[in-house]
Design a protein around this motif. Structure first.
Motif, PDB file in Angstrom:
ATOM      1  N   SER A  16       0.935  -1.111   0.082  1.00 59.84           N
ATOM      2  CA  SER A  16       0.037  -0.118  -0.035  1.00 59.84           C
ATOM      3  C   SER A  16       0.703   1.161   0.037  1.00 59.84           C
ATOM      4  O   SER A  16       2.122   1.037   0.208  1.00 59.84           O
ATOM      5  N   ARG A  17       0.344   2.459  -0.362  1.00 61.62           N
ATOM      6  CA  ARG A  17       1.071   3.715  -0.013  1.00 61.62           C
ATOM      7  C   ARG A  17       1.758   3.794   1.236  1.00 61.62           C
ATOM      8  O   ARG A  17       3.040   4.055   1.372  1.00 61.62           O
ATOM      9  N   GLN A  18       1.134   3.536   2.406  1.00 59.70           N
ATOM     10  CA  GLN A  18       1.658   3.791   3.680  1.00 59.70           C
ATOM     11  C   GLN A  18       3.000   2.625   3.773  1.00 59.70           C
ATOM     12  O   GLN A  18       4.035   2.958   4.197  1.00 59.70           O
ATOM     13  N   GLN A  19       2.714   1.184   3.346  1.00 61.75           N
ATOM     14  CA  GLN A  19       3.525   0.427   3.164  1.00 61.75           C
ATOM     15  C   GLN A  19       4.817   0.745   2.477  1.00 61.75           C
ATOM     16  O   GLN A  19       6.062   0.469   2.882  1.00 61.75           O
ATOM     17  N   ILE A  49       4.438  -2.751  -6.110  1.00 57.78           N
ATOM     18  CA  ILE A  49       3.633  -1.894  -5.675  1.00 57.78           C
ATOM     19  C   ILE A  49       2.199  -1.730  -6.631  1.00 57.78           C
ATOM     20  O   ILE A  49       2.170  -2.547  -7.591  1.00 57.78           O
ATOM     21  N   SER A  50       1.356  -0.887  -6.487  1.00 60.21           N
ATOM     22  CA  SER A  50       0.029  -0.944  -7.418  1.00 60.21           C
ATOM     23  C   SER A  50       0.463   0.050  -8.432  1.00 60.21           C
ATOM     24  O   SER A  50       1.168   0.985  -8.490  1.00 60.21           O
ATOM     25  N   GLU A  53       0.371   3.613  -7.104  1.00 61.72           N
ATOM     26  CA  GLU A  53       1.562   4.027  -6.252  1.00 61.72           C
ATOM     27  C   GLU A  53       2.725   4.224  -7.465  1.00 61.72           C
ATOM     28  O   GLU A  53       3.474   5.337  -6.960  1.00 61.72           O
TER      29      GLU A  53
END
Length: 201
Positions: A16-19, A49-50, A53
């Protein structure tokens, strides 16, 4: 010439963005920060990442360079090591990745690209012991991970540690690389606990 860089996956599944931001500097709390040369800690690390991101990072700053489906960040992590982002078609699906490449080695970006494709093209989803340990380290909160201090034997000081639950002993601190298979399984998310060991391609 320096030793060849070990290219290694440090997180299972798209971050995720935070990760993602946490993974960018997952070595920030090392006790030797400011006294060591950290290039070897970062160079060669990669994770998925996605697309969102990937595109977000592309728009933050003008890239240092763009080469086909890859671009490099203008801001360097340390020395000649910087973030390179990849959009790679693997088994018919477009996937996105971040890797730290040492741009002083002109072959590092292509080596990273090929290593990611090779790792993610394997027919059976699996994880090596090293990948399991790296995922545990990457996904454990700072309050529950750290580095062996002066209470440990000198040869072990500076090694990575994690808190685990032990029946009969409660919460204990243990060296990351000394976790048993059972302790590793307990620390992994449920969906990763029973993946087979990956073998060399």
């Amino acid at each position: 010439m320096s030793d060849p860089i070990s290219i290694r996956k440090i997180f299972e599944g798209p971050a995720s963005r935070q990760q993602m931001f946490a993974l960018f500097d997952r070595h920030a709390r090392r006790p030797t920060r400011g006294q060591d040369e950290p290039a070897a800690l970062y160079a060669g690390e990669w994770f998925e990442i996605s697309e969102a991101e990937h595109d977000y990072m592309f728009e933050i700053l003008p890239p240092l360079w763009i080469r086909g489906s890859m671009f490099a960040m203008r801001e360097f992590m340390t020395g000649s090591v910087t973030s390179v982002f990849f959009a790679l078609r693997i088994d018919g699906a477009l996937r996105h990745f971040h890797g730290y490449c040492d741009l002083s080695d002109h072959g590092s970006v292509e080596a990273m690209r090929l290593a990611i494709i090779d790792r993610e093209s394997r027919p059976v989803r699996a994880m090596t012991r090293e990948e399991r340990l790296e995922h545990i380290w990457s996904s454990t909160a700072n309050a529950y991970r750290g580095y062996a201090g002066d209470r440990w034997p000198p040869a072990l000081q500076g090694e990575r540690t994690v808190m685990i639950w032990s029946n009969g002993k409660g919460t204990i601190l243990k060296l990351l690389n000394e976790l048993t298979d059972e302790e590793i399984a307990a620390k992994l998310p449920v969906q990763f606990r029973h993946l087979p060991d990956t073998v060399a391609a």
